[in-house]
Design an enzyme around this catalytic site. Structure first.
Site, PDB file in Angstrom:
ATOM      1  N   TYR A 105       0.843  -1.212   0.000  1.00 35.53           N
ATOM      2  CA  TYR A 105       0.000   0.000   0.000  1.00 35.53           C
ATOM      3  C   TYR A 105       0.877   1.261   0.000  1.00 35.53           C
ATOM      4  O   TYR A 105       0.639   2.204  -0.773  1.00 35.53           O
ATOM      5  CB  TYR A 105      -0.907  -0.037   1.224  1.00 35.53           C
ATOM      6  CG  TYR A 105      -1.938   1.057   1.311  1.00 35.53           C
ATOM      7  CD1 TYR A 105      -3.091   1.027   0.528  1.00 35.53           C
ATOM      8  CD2 TYR A 105      -1.768   2.128   2.194  1.00 35.53           C
ATOM      9  CE1 TYR A 105      -4.050   2.019   0.634  1.00 35.53           C
ATOM     10  CE2 TYR A 105      -2.721   3.124   2.303  1.00 35.53           C
ATOM     11  CZ  TYR A 105      -3.857   3.070   1.520  1.00 35.53           C
ATOM     12  OH  TYR A 105      -4.806   4.067   1.628  1.00 35.53           O
ATOM     13  N   LYS A 118       0.993   4.150  -2.878  1.00 37.78           N
ATOM     14  CA  LYS A 118       0.603   5.531  -2.569  1.00 37.78           C
ATOM     15  C   LYS A 118       1.781   6.507  -2.712  1.00 37.78           C
ATOM     16  O   LYS A 118       1.585   7.677  -3.089  1.00 37.78           O
ATOM     17  CB  LYS A 118       0.004   5.600  -1.158  1.00 37.78           C
ATOM     18  CG  LYS A 118      -1.323   4.830  -1.002  1.00 37.78           C
ATOM     19  CD  LYS A 118      -2.407   5.387  -1.905  1.00 37.78           C
ATOM     20  CE  LYS A 118      -3.773   4.784  -1.628  1.00 37.78           C
ATOM     21  NZ  LYS A 118      -4.824   5.338  -2.493  1.00 37.78           N
TER      22      LYS A 118
HETATM   23  P1  NAD Z   1     -13.483   2.447   0.591  1.00 34.00           P
HETATM   24  O1  NAD Z   1     -13.033   1.029   0.592  1.00 34.00           O
HETATM   25  O2  NAD Z   1     -14.756   2.790   1.253  1.00 34.00           O
HETATM   26  O3  NAD Z   1     -13.569   2.976  -0.926  1.00 34.00           O
HETATM   27  C1  NAD Z   1     -12.724   2.539  -1.951  1.00 34.00           C
HETATM   28  C2  NAD Z   1     -13.463   2.692  -3.259  1.00 34.00           C
HETATM   29  O4  NAD Z   1     -12.614   2.239  -4.328  1.00 34.00           O
HETATM   30  C3  NAD Z   1     -14.741   1.818  -3.311  1.00 34.00           C
HETATM   31  O5  NAD Z   1     -15.791   2.563  -3.904  1.00 34.00           O
HETATM   32  C4  NAD Z   1     -14.312   0.662  -4.196  1.00 34.00           C
HETATM   33  O6  NAD Z   1     -15.405   0.037  -4.870  1.00 34.00           O
HETATM   34  C5  NAD Z   1     -13.378   1.379  -5.170  1.00 34.00           C
HETATM   35  N1  NAD Z   1     -12.524   0.467  -5.912  1.00 34.00           N
HETATM   36  C6  NAD Z   1     -11.757  -0.542  -5.423  1.00 34.00           C
HETATM   37  N2  NAD Z   1     -11.161  -1.176  -6.440  1.00 34.00           N
HETATM   38  C7  NAD Z   1     -11.543  -0.567  -7.583  1.00 34.00           C
HETATM   39  C8  NAD Z   1     -11.265  -0.773  -8.959  1.00 34.00           C
HETATM   40  N3  NAD Z   1     -10.449  -1.759  -9.353  1.00 34.00           N
HETATM   41  N4  NAD Z   1     -11.855   0.048  -9.874  1.00 34.00           N
HETATM   42  C9  NAD Z   1     -12.681   1.051  -9.484  1.00 34.00           C
HETATM   43  N5  NAD Z   1     -12.972   1.276  -8.199  1.00 34.00           N
HETATM   44  C10 NAD Z   1     -12.418   0.491  -7.253  1.00 34.00           C
HETATM   45  O7  NAD Z   1     -12.282   3.275   1.205  1.00 34.00           O
HETATM   46  P2  NAD Z   1     -12.039   4.857   1.371  1.00 34.00           P
HETATM   47  O8  NAD Z   1     -11.472   5.024   2.713  1.00 34.00           O
HETATM   48  O9  NAD Z   1     -13.202   5.650   0.948  1.00 34.00           O
HETATM   49  O10 NAD Z   1     -10.824   5.034   0.331  1.00 34.00           O
HETATM   50  C11 NAD Z   1     -10.834   5.947  -0.758  1.00 34.00           C
HETATM   51  C12 NAD Z   1      -9.390   6.275  -1.126  1.00 34.00           C
HETATM   52  O11 NAD Z   1      -8.785   6.970  -0.036  1.00 34.00           O
HETATM   53  C13 NAD Z   1      -8.518   5.037  -1.377  1.00 34.00           C
HETATM   54  O12 NAD Z   1      -7.616   5.290  -2.430  1.00 34.00           O
HETATM   55  C14 NAD Z   1      -7.750   4.907  -0.080  1.00 34.00           C
HETATM   56  O13 NAD Z   1      -6.536   4.220  -0.255  1.00 34.00           O
HETATM   57  C15 NAD Z   1      -7.561   6.356   0.291  1.00 34.00           C
HETATM   58  N6  NAD Z   1      -7.267   6.606   1.696  1.00 34.00           N
HETATM   59  C16 NAD Z   1      -8.126   6.240   2.669  1.00 34.00           C
HETATM   60  C17 NAD Z   1      -7.808   6.505   4.001  1.00 34.00           C
HETATM   61  C18 NAD Z   1      -8.705   6.136   5.147  1.00 34.00           C
HETATM   62  O14 NAD Z   1      -8.273   6.251   6.291  1.00 34.00           O
HETATM   63  N7  NAD Z   1      -9.940   5.713   4.916  1.00 34.00           N
HETATM   64  C19 NAD Z   1      -6.615   7.140   4.302  1.00 34.00           C
HETATM   65  C20 NAD Z   1      -5.741   7.502   3.275  1.00 34.00           C
HETATM   66  C21 NAD Z   1      -6.102   7.247   1.973  1.00 34.00           C
END
Ligand code: NAD
Length: 255
Positions: A163, A167
């Site tokens: 991851y 990132k």
């Molecule tokens: P989440 O799991 O709720 O959402 C992830 C989304 O990505 C979902 O809608 C999923 O269906 C979609 N997805 C996964 N694989 C896919 C693919 N192959 N094609 C198209 N869509 C796809 O998680 P989140 O927390 O809302 O994460 C959103 C973004 O933020 C991600 O990139 C995650 O790495 C990043 N992020 C999240 C956090 C956190 O603490 N939640 C922190 C830093 C970064």
């Protein structure tokens, strides 16, 4: 003149059926932007219904919404999706690379499949999407590309080598692309969220989360809307002279 930050714009947001992507979609719509809600088919859940719900809420805000299914790891599906969005909205101003997954294991136990799948979605997916939109944005001499990275790219984390690499890759990708298109009216930036309350962090075991929270100077998890606020700013005219940057939204976790 309108006071809405994104009046008349159109955006494609990947993984917008839930979580941070959905929050960005709704906030952009509230600022006057039409939204393409990308979603992917995932085992055991109805992402099409969740995307349709997001689209309905966008409609409730008075903006046009288009649900577009595409796995960001599939370049042909991404190209077809972008063509569909440009045809429907007449143009595409903003791309948000939000789709992301985790497959957490320490390196000793990390299977090649865990490595490959995370790189494929989080990093190569952003490459596919950016490549699919870049010619259109260059021709129009306008564009905003925002990718959702993570605080883990900046500080690392046990069990997240895959991851963190994906990132951190987004940051290098962004800085390079920002240089390539800086004279074409296109800005390319990254948001690096800390721990945000979504399904992704709900998967963290409670005892691990109990150790994480005290390390956040603000003492609590962020909300998806905190990330959406930063995304609106980077997409807006007020951020016209900002490119190649990493905007941290992390409650002070990394500074
Ligand atoms: P989440 O799991 O709720 O959402 C992830 C989304 O990505 C979902 O809608 C999923 O269906 C979609 N997805 C996964 N694989 C896919 C693919 N192959 N094609 C198209 N869509 C796809 O998680 P989140 O927390 O809302 O994460 C959103 C973004 O933020 C991600 O990139 C995650 O790495 C990043 N992020 C999240 C956090 C956190 O603490 N939640 C922190 C830093 C970064």
């Amino acid at each position: 003149m309108s006071s809405l930050a994104l009046e008349g714009k159109s955006a494609l947001i990947t993984g917008a059926s839930r979580g941070i992507g959905k929050a960005i979609a709704l906030r952009f719509a509230a600022e006057g932007c039409d939204i393409a809600v990308n979603y992917v088919t995932e085992a055991g859940r109805d992402n099409a219904a969740e995307a349709a719900q997001t689209a309905e809420e966008i409609g409730g805000l008075g903006r046009q919404a288009l649900c577009v299914e595409a796995d960001v790891t599939d370049p042909l599906a991404v190209e077809a999706m972008v063509a569909n969005v440009i045809k429907t909205f007449g143009k595409l101003d903003i791309l948000v690379n939000n789709a992301g997954i985790t497959r957490d294991r320490t390196l000793k136990k990390l299977a090649k499949e865990d490595w490959d799948s995370v790189i494929a979605v989080n990093l190569t997916g952003a490459f596919h999407c950016a490549r699919a939109v870049i010619e259109h944005m260059r021709e129009r001499q306008y564009g905003r590309i925002i990718s959702i990275s993570s605080v883990i790219a900046q500080m690392g984390n046990i069990g997240q080598t895959n991851y963190a690499a994906s990132k951190a890759g987004l940051i290098g990708f962004t800085k390079s692309l920002a240089r390539e298109v800086a004279r074409r009216g296109i800005t390319v930036n990254v948001i690096a969220p800390g721990f945000i309350a979504t399904e992704m962090t709900q998967a963290i075991l409670p005892d691990i989360m109990a150790q994480i929270v005290p390390t956040i100077p603000m003492g609590y998890l962020g909300q998806p809307e905190d990330v959406a606020n930063a995304a609106v700013f980077l997409a807006s005219a007020e951020a016209s002279y900002i490119t190649g940057q990493v905007l941290s939204v992390n409650g002070g976790l990394y500074m």
